[in-house]
Design an enzyme around this catalytic site. Structure first.
Site, short mmCIF file in Angstrom:
data_model
loop_
_atom_site.label_atom_id
_atom_site.label_comp_id
_atom_site.label_asym_id
_atom_site.label_seq_id
_atom_site.Cartn_x
_atom_site.Cartn_y
_atom_site.Cartn_z
N ASP A 103 -7.91 2.16 7.55
CA ASP A 103 -6.45 2.83 7.70
C ASP A 103 -6.43 3.65 8.75
O ASP A 103 -7.18 3.68 9.47
CB ASP A 103 -6.34 3.52 6.19
CG ASP A 103 -4.69 3.45 6.04
OD1 ASP A 103 -3.63 3.68 6.79
OD2 ASP A 103 -4.29 3.23 4.68
N GLU A 128 0.73 -1.11 -0.03
CA GLU A 128 -0.18 -0.07 -0.08
C GLU A 128 0.93 1.14 0.05
O GLU A 128 0.51 2.38 -0.72
CB GLU A 128 -1.03 0.17 1.22
CG GLU A 128 -1.89 1.07 1.16
CD GLU A 128 -1.50 2.28 1.75
OE1 GLU A 128 -2.42 3.48 1.67
OE2 GLU A 128 -0.32 2.30 2.26
N GLU A 129 1.90 1.34 0.61
CA GLU A 129 2.65 2.20 1.10
C GLU A 129 3.43 2.93 -0.57
O GLU A 129 3.91 3.79 -0.52
CB GLU A 129 3.77 2.16 2.25
CG GLU A 129 3.12 2.09 3.27
CD GLU A 129 2.57 3.43 4.17
OE1 GLU A 129 2.57 4.19 3.36
OE2 GLU A 129 2.06 2.98 5.19
#
Length: 352
Positions: free
Chosen positions: A231, A208-209
């Protein structure tokens, strides 16, 4: 919740940078296996755990996506007895000097991030924070051994130990987004004793990052009827004047954005009010910059909602979260899931 907190402390003690999530995936799988009916990993390495619903087959399904990867560093050069580094994801370099790290080389090497003395830096770097390209990692090894053990491209994870703070808050690295994995785990614990008609896909996604890649491919593979990203969001902290930050212990923030489904927002808000869980409305005028952006356009399009946990000092090794916010988020997820009747999808329209 005590068991979930124990899991969380273990998870934030593990590496698991974007693209190298295996150690963490194994730990999450061990926690989820007794709580779900089927569990597997995607081709990219995201963890998929299915808890079957009680409704008639074929059942609709909801995917709850929490990314497990973390930011970190990568070796960009080996220079004599030191390592130069670059970032994986976005790292706030201002807080790096003095931080303990673990270099994942031929064997794991403890190290510390250091900076040269001010008079040895370029003039532009001598006042104020030092940029990442001027920082070094010192492992204490002599140059010859360092060259033998470490290669350009080796990952470096933060190794700052977690710390219990006052007021039932927890400090540590990688709480973005392992706090949300803990909330989803608490949700699965609650669902052990509550009936739910829909199938539930619990997902711990990768990468995701660096671009939301794991969630996007998982949604395409699983084809859920609905999706929810969980999140973290910015908690109120020193000098935060932005009204779109949220106090610790104020409960989950419910996303409101052009890319999020308004009917799901209304239903999640109603669930929070039924349980008397405090919540905030988080306004985003475009993309959410979370996995939700990719979930809602996966395959033919999936109605998607975003729920976020307030987090202080995001993308640093000393992020701070309130355990109560994690617990409330898990309860909210479970309540929303249990209120989905077999025909709920027919009533979810964009104009609601």
């Amino acid at each position: 919740m005590q068991e979930t907190t124990r899991h969380l402390k273990k998870w934030i003690s593990l590496p698991g940078l974007s693209g190298a999530e295996a150690p963490l995936r194994e730990a999450i799988q061990a926690a989820w296996k007794p709580l779900t009916d089927e569990i597997s990993a995607s081709a990219m390495g995201s963890l998929h755990a299915l808890k079957k619903g009680s409704g008639p087959s074929p059942r609709p399904s909801i995917m709850v996506s929490t990314h497990m990867d973390a930011i970190g560093l990568m070796v960009s050069a080996v220079e004599q007895e030191w390592l130069r580094v670059t970032q994986i994801g976005w790292v706030d370099a201002r807080i790096l000097p003095g931080q303990p790290v673990l270099v994942h080389a031929q064997r794991d090497l403890p190290g510390v991030v250091v900076q040269p003395a001010a008079h040895l830096l370029p003039p532009s770097e001598q006042d104020g924070p030092v940029s990442l390209d001027q920082l070094l990692v010192d492992t204490g090894l002599p140059a010859a051994e360092l060259q033998e053990l470490v290669s350009v491209g080796d990952f470096i994870s933060f190794s700052q130990p977690w710390m219990d703070l006052a007021g039932e808050t927890l400090a540590g690295h990688s709480l973005d987004n392992r706090a949300s994995v803990a909330a989803l785990t608490h949700c699965l614990e609650i669902l052990q004793t509550r009936e739910h008609a829909w199938d539930v896909w619990a997902v711990a996604s990768v990468q995701e990052e660096i671009g939301h890649f794991g969630a996007a491919t998982s949604a395409y593979q699983l084809r859920p009827s609905l999706a929810m990203a969980v999140d973290v969001t910015f908690a109120t902290g020193p000098g935060t004047a932005d009204p779109n930050t949220f106090a610790l212990k104020s409960g989950p923030a419910l996303g409101w954005s052009p890319v999020l489904h308004p009917a799901l927002f209304q239903r999640v808000r109603a669930a929070a009010e039924r349980l008397e869980i405090p919540y905030s409305k988080e306004i985003m005028t475009g993309l959410t910059h979370t996995d939700a952006d990719d979930l809602q356009v996966a395959a033919e399009g999936i109605p998607t909602m975003l729920v976020s946990i307030p987090l202080r000092y995001m993308h640093t090794p000393v992020e701070v979260v309130a355990l109560k916010d994690i617990e409330r988020t898990g309860r909210l997820l479970a309540e929303f899931i249990c209120q989905l009747d077999p025909n709920a999808l027919e009533t979810i329209t964009w104009d609601e």
